[in-house]
Write a protein that holds these residues in place. Structure first.
Motif, PDB file in Angstrom:
ATOM      1  N   SER A  76     191.496  46.480 -33.545  1.00 26.48           N
ATOM      2  CA  SER A  76     189.717  45.864 -34.323  1.00 26.48           C
ATOM      3  C   SER A  76     189.279  44.740 -33.945  1.00 26.48           C
ATOM      4  O   SER A  76     188.216  44.537 -34.387  1.00 26.48           O
ATOM      5  CB  SER A  76     190.375  45.359 -36.116  1.00 26.48           C
ATOM      6  N   TYR A  77     189.441  44.695 -32.536  1.00 18.66           N
ATOM      7  CA  TYR A  77     188.537  43.414 -31.838  1.00 18.66           C
ATOM      8  C   TYR A  77     187.583  43.824 -31.439  1.00 18.66           C
ATOM      9  O   TYR A  77     188.020  45.005 -29.902  1.00 18.66           O
ATOM     10  CB  TYR A  77     189.509  42.030 -31.423  1.00 18.66           C
ATOM     11  N   LEU A 119     186.456  32.508 -34.950  1.00 20.26           N
ATOM     12  CA  LEU A 119     186.458  32.472 -35.960  1.00 20.26           C
ATOM     13  C   LEU A 119     186.076  34.044 -36.145  1.00 20.26           C
ATOM     14  O   LEU A 119     185.942  34.758 -37.593  1.00 20.26           O
ATOM     15  CB  LEU A 119     185.067  32.135 -36.292  1.00 20.26           C
ATOM     16  N   SER A 120     185.922  34.368 -34.984  1.00 19.21           N
ATOM     17  CA  SER A 120     185.830  36.513 -34.999  1.00 19.21           C
ATOM     18  C   SER A 120     187.384  37.476 -35.041  1.00 19.21           C
ATOM     19  O   SER A 120     187.980  38.521 -35.320  1.00 19.21           O
ATOM     20  CB  SER A 120     185.271  37.177 -34.081  1.00 19.21           C
ATOM     21  N   PHE A 121     188.413  36.632 -35.008  1.00 12.94           N
ATOM     22  CA  PHE A 121     189.813  36.941 -34.966  1.00 12.94           C
ATOM     23  C   PHE A 121     190.694  36.924 -36.211  1.00 12.94           C
ATOM     24  O   PHE A 121     190.548  36.210 -36.485  1.00 12.94           O
ATOM     25  CB  PHE A 121     190.789  36.628 -33.517  1.00 12.94           C
ATOM     26  N   HIS A 122     191.680  37.413 -36.693  1.00  8.45           N
ATOM     27  CA  HIS A 122     192.684  37.552 -37.845  1.00  8.45           C
ATOM     28  C   HIS A 122     193.407  36.005 -37.145  1.00  8.45           C
ATOM     29  O   HIS A 122     193.391  36.067 -35.837  1.00  8.45           O
ATOM     30  CB  HIS A 122     193.625  38.991 -37.754  1.00  8.45           C
ATOM     31  N   PRO A 123     193.640  35.479 -37.677  1.00 11.87           N
ATOM     32  CA  PRO A 123     194.374  34.649 -36.966  1.00 11.87           C
ATOM     33  C   PRO A 123     195.577  34.188 -36.943  1.00 11.87           C
ATOM     34  O   PRO A 123     195.740  34.037 -35.623  1.00 11.87           O
ATOM     35  CB  PRO A 123     194.446  33.261 -38.392  1.00 11.87           C
ATOM     36  N   ARG A 180     196.240  36.840 -34.812  1.00 10.61           N
ATOM     37  CA  ARG A 180     196.103  37.070 -33.806  1.00 10.61           C
ATOM     38  C   ARG A 180     195.602  36.336 -32.765  1.00 10.61           C
ATOM     39  O   ARG A 180     195.953  36.580 -31.196  1.00 10.61           O
ATOM     40  CB  ARG A 180     195.917  38.815 -33.925  1.00 10.61           C
ATOM     41  N   GLU A 218     184.994  51.022 -33.378  1.00  8.45           N
ATOM     42  CA  GLU A 218     183.872  50.090 -33.389  1.00  8.45           C
ATOM     43  C   GLU A 218     182.330  49.476 -32.528  1.00  8.45           C
ATOM     44  O   GLU A 218     181.881  49.216 -32.671  1.00  8.45           O
ATOM     45  CB  GLU A 218     184.660  48.344 -32.777  1.00  8.45           C
ATOM     46  N   ASP A 253     187.711  42.265 -36.986  1.00  9.03           N
ATOM     47  CA  ASP A 253     188.963  41.732 -36.645  1.00  9.03           C
ATOM     48  C   ASP A 253     189.471  41.163 -37.800  1.00  9.03           C
ATOM     49  O   ASP A 253     191.010  41.391 -38.440  1.00  9.03           O
ATOM     50  CB  ASP A 253     189.216  41.713 -35.339  1.00  9.03           C
ATOM     51  N   TYR A 268     190.498  50.784 -37.943  1.00  3.46           N
ATOM     52  CA  TYR A 268     190.924  51.314 -36.906  1.00  3.46           C
ATOM     53  C   TYR A 268     191.631  52.128 -36.035  1.00  3.46           C
ATOM     54  O   TYR A 268     191.400  52.389 -35.242  1.00  3.46           O
ATOM     55  CB  TYR A 268     189.541  50.295 -35.762  1.00  3.46           C
TER      56      TYR A 268
END
Lengths: 416, 287
Positions: free
Chosen positions: A130-131, A168-172, A174, B160, B169, B178
């Motif tokens: 998901s990233y 800030l864009s990642f799940h903590p 992960r 994505e 994410d 996803y």
């Protein structure tokens, strides 16, 4: 009566079964090409050929950001808090949140018979499921000192890709285990989606010296915060007004419209700085006059605009210096621009950012090359008796209507 | 008692009304998204411009077909049907059986029931059937839209690079979006059902003080939008019912884990259950 009811029930059941079968067939038909969206993963151990380019992963590292700026001095200004977007928004934490840089050195070889551009801006990094993130173009430019690369058949070139891994864009969860994430780079899209899996990521930690450099860069010094607010979007400024960005004020000092380019004395402008935009000297004759490319005699213009820039703050400031020239109908000049910088500016080749030292006060001249388009009606050609504007900022061109005074979300400064 | 109430529910005019609304919403979304947006505006599952690029033999990163998971009423944001649906949920939920308790009281039928059956059994059955009917009615357009739009939009996994929504994410359940989007949207369907059941049960609770049938019907909607407004004023609008059940709401997904969503719904549902049963059992006066 009972039989009639039973028959009716059977018909209803039959109807439902037929409709279900038709529905199933239709859905199967709609989904017949779903396999084209499946991702095809390849290993980073061997080259992969995609669209005429052979791509090899030569290095892959996960740097702590401090280690990255320590090793690559050319990128340091991208992590400088003072003068940055983060300082404008008083967001020191936002800059510090970029704790890691995923670095990938990719070698490209043209294995086709044609000139191949390297679409490195398209090579996004994927993390887990998901990233995804694209490459920072400013970072890329500073790291590689290039802006747009095309390869001749048989030649090769390497590009260093740097992806910011922002907490800030990642799940903590992960982000805590970033090295364990399944990273891959997309190199080809639909209908043949191909990712190169990065299975040999090497962590790189910062040493003390790198940490000191990093801390100096990212630390906020509140005494150096800009005083002037930025010019708001959605404005048409009048002649003589001032545009402000990141503490730098810009006013139009002078303009000049030249329609006889063959006779123009290039030397009037003084020493030109070769800043990586198309080399002005390539278009300069031996006697110093300028001949822009694609010029038809009598049908082209140069508009020279001299801007006075003043850094009102106590720190060096970075800003973008690429205003477009607009005519009164809202048509922009999209052809070549040439820039001559005063001594108080710093600019590296291929970078989109210009730096001005603290309390700097100097001029920059921007030359816009306008060609008349014979395929358009004459009334749509540029009319230099009418108003001209410089455009700063991002906007939706469809919403701009300058004759009616509607700037959309743009920032316009009238120069004539 | 439960079966009896269930049969009454299924035969009620409210069920037909809820089904009709669901069909209209799902049909409207199909026309608005599949026909108007995809076919007319975009030129197909893959846009005209992208198809031209593909026909030239390029594999351009960023081209991706439209996907059913971002192309039904619960998963897309191009048409206004997503917002319309989430604001109609309280109306859908209350239609089948929400006002039945009021009608039973008003008609005197309740006295008859209480004389034949134990009060608590009736109340439990009433709550259960109303909750279930509200849950199903609220989720019906969601499921119907998915089924109908599947006739045109393929069920490919969202990507994505070509995302048309805003799932990143850091958001709750992004890994499912996803990889197994059917789980992602299934969880939200469960949340919608819980919310629908809760809203329908609110109509039961308000019956104790209501004197008007239409007020009972409208109360869940009034509660729904009032809660939105109150929470917005308190700076806690990420917990409003209309937002927490909407998988398209990026702000909520950033700030509210899915577990908190279910916690909130279960808490409110428990409160409505306790109020309805406790008050109902103790209440002596029947209108």
């Amino acid at each position: 009566m009972k039989q009639k009811k039973r028959r009716k029930n059977y018909l209803i059941i039959l109807g439902i079964l037929v409709l279900t079968a038709v529905y199933g067939v239709r859905v199967a038909y709609v989904n017949q090409d779903n396999d084209k969206t499946k991702i095809h993963y390849v290993t980073d151990d061997a080259p992969v050929e995609v669209q005429g380019l052979e791509i090899t992963i030569e290095e892959e590292k996960l740097y702590e950001t401090a280690a990255f700026v320590g090793e690559f001095p050319s990128v340091r200004r991208n992590f400088q808090y003072q003068g940055s977007f983060f300082e404008q928004h008083q967001d020191e934490e936002g800059l510090r949140a970029i704790e890691y840089i995923l670095y990938v050195k990719m070698r490209f070889k043209n294995v086709s018979d044609e000139l191949q551009p390297i679409p490195y801006n398209d090579y996004h990094i994927y993390g887990g499921v998901s990233y995804n993130n694209g490459v920072n173009p400013f970072l890329l430019g500073d790291l590689n000192q290039v802006s747009g690369v095309s390869l001749k058949p048989g030649s090769s070139y390497f590009i260093m890709m740097a992806y910011e891994m922002n907490r800030l864009s990642f799940h903590p969860d992960r982000y805590q285990k970033l090295l364990e994430q399944d990273f891959s780079i997309i190199v080809s899209g639909y209908p043949d989606i191909c990712h190169i899996r990065l299975s040999h990521l090497e962590p790189v930690k910062a040493d003390r010296e790198a940490r000191d450099i990093y801390e100096n860069l990212v630390s906020a010094d509140k005494s150096k915060a800009p005083v002037l607010p930025n010019t708001r979007q959605g404005i048409i400024m009048d002649i003589g007004e001032t545009y402000v960005t990141n503490g730098v004020m810009m006013t139009v000092e002078d303009y000049d419209i030249v329609d006889n380019l063959n006779d123009y004395d290039y030397k009037k402008l003084g020493a030109a700085e070769d800043d990586g935009i198309p080399d002005i000297t390539h278009y300069t004759r031996k006697d110093g006059s300028v001949k822009p490319r694609r010029l038809e005699k009598g049908k082209g213009y140069f508009v020279f605009v001299t801007l006075r820039c003043q850094n009102t703050t106590e720190a060096a400031r970075g800003f973008s210096l690429s205003p477009y020239l607009y005519n009164y109908t809202g048509k922009a000049s999209l052809e070549d621009r040439y820039v001559w910088l005063g001594e108080q500016f710093q600019h590296e080749k291929y970078s989109a950012t210009y730096m001005m030292e603290a309390h700097g006060d100097d001029t920059v001249t921007v030359a816009y090359h306008i060609t008349a388009d014979p395929s358009l009606p004459k009334k749509l050609w540029w009319d230099f008796d009418k108003p001209l504007y410089l455009s700063f900022g991002i906007m939706d061109p469809g919403k701009v209507d300058l004759p009616k005074g509607n700037p959309g979300t743009g920032i316009f400064l009238r120069i004539k | 008692m439960f079966r009896f109430e269930g049969k009454r529910c299924v035969r009620s005019w409210g069920v037909k009304g809820a089904v009709l609304l669901a069909v209209l919403l799902a049909g409207g979304h199909f026309l608005g998204y599949c026909v108007w947006f995809l076919v007319r505006e975009q030129g197909g599952i893959i846009s005209r411009e992208d198809r031209e690029i593909l026909e030239q033999g390029a594999a351009y990163i960023g081209i991706y077909p439209a996907t059913l998971y971002e192309g039904f009423i619960g998963g897309e944001g191009y048409t206004f049907f997503n917002q319309l649906y989430y604001y109609m949920i309280p109306i859908l939920a209350v239609l089948p059986y929400g006002a039945s308790f009021f009608q039973d009281e008003d008609s005197g039928y309740l006295k008859y029931i209480y004389s034949m059956k134990k009060k608590s059994r009736y109340l439990l059955a009433k709550y259960a059937v109303t909750f279930l009917s509200g849950a199903v009615a609220a989720a019906l357009p969601y499921a119907l839209s998915f089924a109908v739009n599947a006739l045109y939009v393929p069920a490919v996994i969202p990507n994505e690079m070509a995302q048309h929504t805003n799932v990143i994410d850091v958001m709750s359940m992004s890994e499912f979006y996803y990889s197994r989007p059917w789980i992602y949207f299934g969880v939200y369907m469960a949340a919608i059902m819980l919310c629908g059941g809760l809203l329908a049960s609110l109509a039961l609770c308000i019956t104790y003080v209501a004197k008007n049938f239409f007020f009972v019907l409208c109360f869940p909607f009034l509660f729904y939008i009032s809660i939105d407004y109150i929470l917005m004023e308190l700076g806690a609008d990420q917990y409003s019912l209309s937002r927490i059940i909407n998988p398209m709401n990026g702000y909520v997904k950033l700030h509210v884990p899915i577990q908190h969503v279910f916690l909130e719904l279960l808490l409110l549902g428990s409160i409505s259950f306790l109020v309805f049963i406790a008050v109902g059992i103790r209440r002596e006066r029947v209108l």
